[in-house]
Design an enzyme around this catalytic site. Structure first.
Site, PDB file in Angstrom:
ATOM      1  N   HIS A   1      35.296  16.088  60.912  1.00  9.52           N
ATOM      2  CA  HIS A   1      36.696  17.324  61.812  1.00  9.52           C
ATOM      3  C   HIS A   1      36.783  17.768  62.840  1.00  9.52           C
ATOM      4  O   HIS A   1      35.607  18.099  63.055  1.00  9.52           O
ATOM      5  CB  HIS A   1      37.169  17.849  60.693  1.00  9.52           C
ATOM      6  CG  HIS A   1      36.281  19.496  59.897  1.00  9.52           C
ATOM      7  ND1 HIS A   1      36.543  19.880  61.188  1.00  9.52           N
ATOM      8  CD2 HIS A   1      35.184  19.781  59.676  1.00  9.52           C
ATOM      9  CE1 HIS A   1      36.162  21.663  60.523  1.00  9.52           C
ATOM     10  NE2 HIS A   1      35.360  21.094  59.698  1.00  9.52           N
TER      11      HIS A   1
ATOM     12  N   ASP B   1      32.272  24.292  64.104  1.00 15.93           N
ATOM     13  CA  ASP B   1      32.573  23.839  63.330  1.00 15.93           C
ATOM     14  C   ASP B   1      34.345  22.923  64.012  1.00 15.93           C
ATOM     15  O   ASP B   1      34.331  23.970  63.711  1.00 15.93           O
ATOM     16  CB  ASP B   1      33.023  25.152  62.234  1.00 15.93           C
ATOM     17  CG  ASP B   1      33.670  24.467  60.958  1.00 15.93           C
ATOM     18  OD1 ASP B   1      33.110  23.467  60.981  1.00 15.93           O
ATOM     19  OD2 ASP B   1      34.078  25.872  60.270  1.00 15.93           O
TER      20      ASP B   1
ATOM     21  N   GLU C   1      40.838  19.453  58.100  1.00 20.22           N
ATOM     22  CA  GLU C   1      40.122  19.467  57.524  1.00 20.22           C
ATOM     23  C   GLU C   1      39.975  21.332  56.759  1.00 20.22           C
ATOM     24  O   GLU C   1      39.617  21.941  55.815  1.00 20.22           O
ATOM     25  CB  GLU C   1      38.413  19.586  57.679  1.00 20.22           C
ATOM     26  CG  GLU C   1      37.752  20.059  57.289  1.00 20.22           C
ATOM     27  CD  GLU C   1      37.105  20.563  57.003  1.00 20.22           C
ATOM     28  OE1 GLU C   1      35.620  21.054  56.303  1.00 20.22           O
ATOM     29  OE2 GLU C   1      37.077  21.890  57.393  1.00 20.22           O
ATOM     30  N   GLU C   2      40.145  22.110  57.992  1.00 19.78           N
ATOM     31  CA  GLU C   2      40.314  23.354  57.897  1.00 19.78           C
ATOM     32  C   GLU C   2      41.608  24.024  56.814  1.00 19.78           C
ATOM     33  O   GLU C   2      41.816  24.624  56.211  1.00 19.78           O
ATOM     34  CB  GLU C   2      39.936  24.250  58.973  1.00 19.78           C
ATOM     35  CG  GLU C   2      39.290  23.996  59.445  1.00 19.78           C
ATOM     36  CD  GLU C   2      37.870  25.077  58.913  1.00 19.78           C
ATOM     37  OE1 GLU C   2      37.869  25.272  58.510  1.00 19.78           O
ATOM     38  OE2 GLU C   2      36.739  24.487  60.370  1.00 19.78           O
TER      39      GLU C   2
ATOM     40  N   ASP D   1      29.283  17.786  59.426  1.00 20.33           N
ATOM     41  CA  ASP D   1      29.706  19.394  59.474  1.00 20.33           C
ATOM     42  C   ASP D   1      28.084  20.300  59.759  1.00 20.33           C
ATOM     43  O   ASP D   1      27.760  20.124  59.491  1.00 20.33           O
ATOM     44  CB  ASP D   1      30.122  19.580  58.202  1.00 20.33           C
ATOM     45  CG  ASP D   1      32.389  20.617  58.556  1.00 20.33           C
ATOM     46  OD1 ASP D   1      31.791  21.268  59.253  1.00 20.33           O
ATOM     47  OD2 ASP D   1      32.616  20.033  57.480  1.00 20.33           O
TER      48      ASP D   1
ATOM     49  N   HIS E   1      33.302  30.687  61.269  1.00 23.42           N
ATOM     50  CA  HIS E   1      34.118  30.800  61.687  1.00 23.42           C
ATOM     51  C   HIS E   1      34.392  32.198  62.299  1.00 23.42           C
ATOM     52  O   HIS E   1      35.747  32.797  62.181  1.00 23.42           O
ATOM     53  CB  HIS E   1      34.997  31.295  59.950  1.00 23.42           C
ATOM     54  CG  HIS E   1      35.682  29.697  59.418  1.00 23.42           C
ATOM     55  ND1 HIS E   1      36.333  29.943  58.650  1.00 23.42           N
ATOM     56  CD2 HIS E   1      35.033  28.410  59.963  1.00 23.42           C
ATOM     57  CE1 HIS E   1      36.248  28.376  58.435  1.00 23.42           C
ATOM     58  NE2 HIS E   1      35.463  27.804  59.201  1.00 23.42           N
TER      59      HIS E   1
END
Length: 329
Positions: free
Chosen positions: A60, A164, A194-195, A217, A303
């Site tokens: 992603h 990420d 994706e998130e 990922d 994140h």
């Protein structure tokens, strides 16, 4: 590989705003694939034609971010998250908007318990405007942004925002460029949103209807002080996912990964992630079901604007993808 990762992580690509990075990726791999398609959800699909089974690889391109919901009379911006934002991670971080504007995240200091119980609804973004009228000349309702985080090399590790999943994208791009031979019909999907719940991967898988699929990922590590007990560490090699919250890896794909690693002397570790998911979670239940797996890159501080990966782990992930393709499914 490192320069490519730096360029890609420093792009501002909150969910739903992937066009910029997809254009960049198309230019990067145009000489290595046969055709491109951008589907209605915004996924970039690169097709490398081959015989036999359809194999889908997915990484992603979006990152967690913010979207503006309201502008206060004093010019401060209220927002809602695009993806999983930790309010404590966000506090006093810089935000860069897709239109180039920048701001700083701060909070309403209501009482002494505010910091302890901080929520994203307590936060606002300061872009230096003195009024709502001034702010509206810079930012509109619905404008999106992402957190800033400088790209730095620390020993054999990389620190940056958006590892990420730009790390997964770089591993997949490196594999595309490295393939010497292949037996299968290959689809490389740089997924959108994706998130926001694996949305792009679901659409792409139903469009392609692959016979097998592999996501690339990041994953968490258990090698920092704290309560998390997880057998993944930076520098331990590529992680072969066995399970996460979104799926259990198909035994055929999992064993193929292990065999490829052992045959090619690729350093690896086995991953069970108790909370979290990847595009493979959506892909494996698409159509009539798709045997799926996931190549994971160990990452600390996911994140946050200061995620950390190990360069050798990234190289192992790219090499595993390459050798899987050359081995065939």
């Amino acid at each position: 590989m490192i320069k490519l990762l730096e360029t890609m992580t420093q792009m501002t690509v909150p969910s739903g705003n992937e066009t910029l990075i997809h254009d960049f990726i198309k230019n990067e791999i145009k000489d290595y694939v046969d055709e491109f398609e951008t589907d209605p959800l915004g996924n970039l699909i690169a097709h490398k034609k081959g015989e036999g089974k359809k194999v889908m690889f997915a990484s992603h391109t979006d990152e967690i971010g913010v979207i503006i919901t309201y502008i206060e009379e004093n010019g401060m911006l209220r927002f809602t998250p695009l993806g999983g934002i930790n309010a404590h991670y966000a506090l006093h971080q810089r935000v860069k908007f897709v239109n180039g504007a920048v701001g700083v995240v701060s909070f309403e200091n209501k009482d002494d318990s505010t910091i302890k119980n901080l929520k994203t609804s307590d936060l606002f973004i300061d872009i230096g405007a003195k009024s709502s009228e001034e702010a509206e000349k810079i930012i509109k309702i619905g404008d999106a942004g992402a957190f800033s985080g400088e790209f730095l090399q620390c020993a054999n590790n990389i620190i940056s925002k958006a590892l990420d999943d730009r790390a997964g994208c770089v591993a997949m791009i490196t594999a595309i460029k490295s393939i010497k031979e292949h037996k299968n019909d290959l689809y490389f999907v740089f997924t959108a949103s994706e998130e926001l719940g694996l949305r792009g991967a679901k659409v792409a898988a139903n469009r392609i209807m692959p016979d097998f699929a592999v996501a690339l990922d990041v994953t968490r590590t258990g090698d920092v002080p704290g309560k998390l007990k997880m057998a993944i560490k930076l520098g331990g090699g590529v992680a072969i996912k066995i399970k996460d919250s979104s799926f259990i890896a198909h035994p055929y794909i999992k064993n193929l990964m292990i065999n490829v690693c052992e045959k090619n002397n690729i350093k690896y570790q086995l991953e069970v992630l108790e909370a979290g998911g990847t595009d493979s979670g959506a892909i494996h239940i698409s159509g009539g079901g798709v045997p799926s797996g996931c190549i994971s890159i160990p990452t600390r501080y996911i994140h946050s604007p200061s995620e950390m990966i190990n360069i050798d782990d990234l190289k192992c992930a790219a090499l595993l993808a390459t050798k899987m393709i050359e081995t065939g499914f």
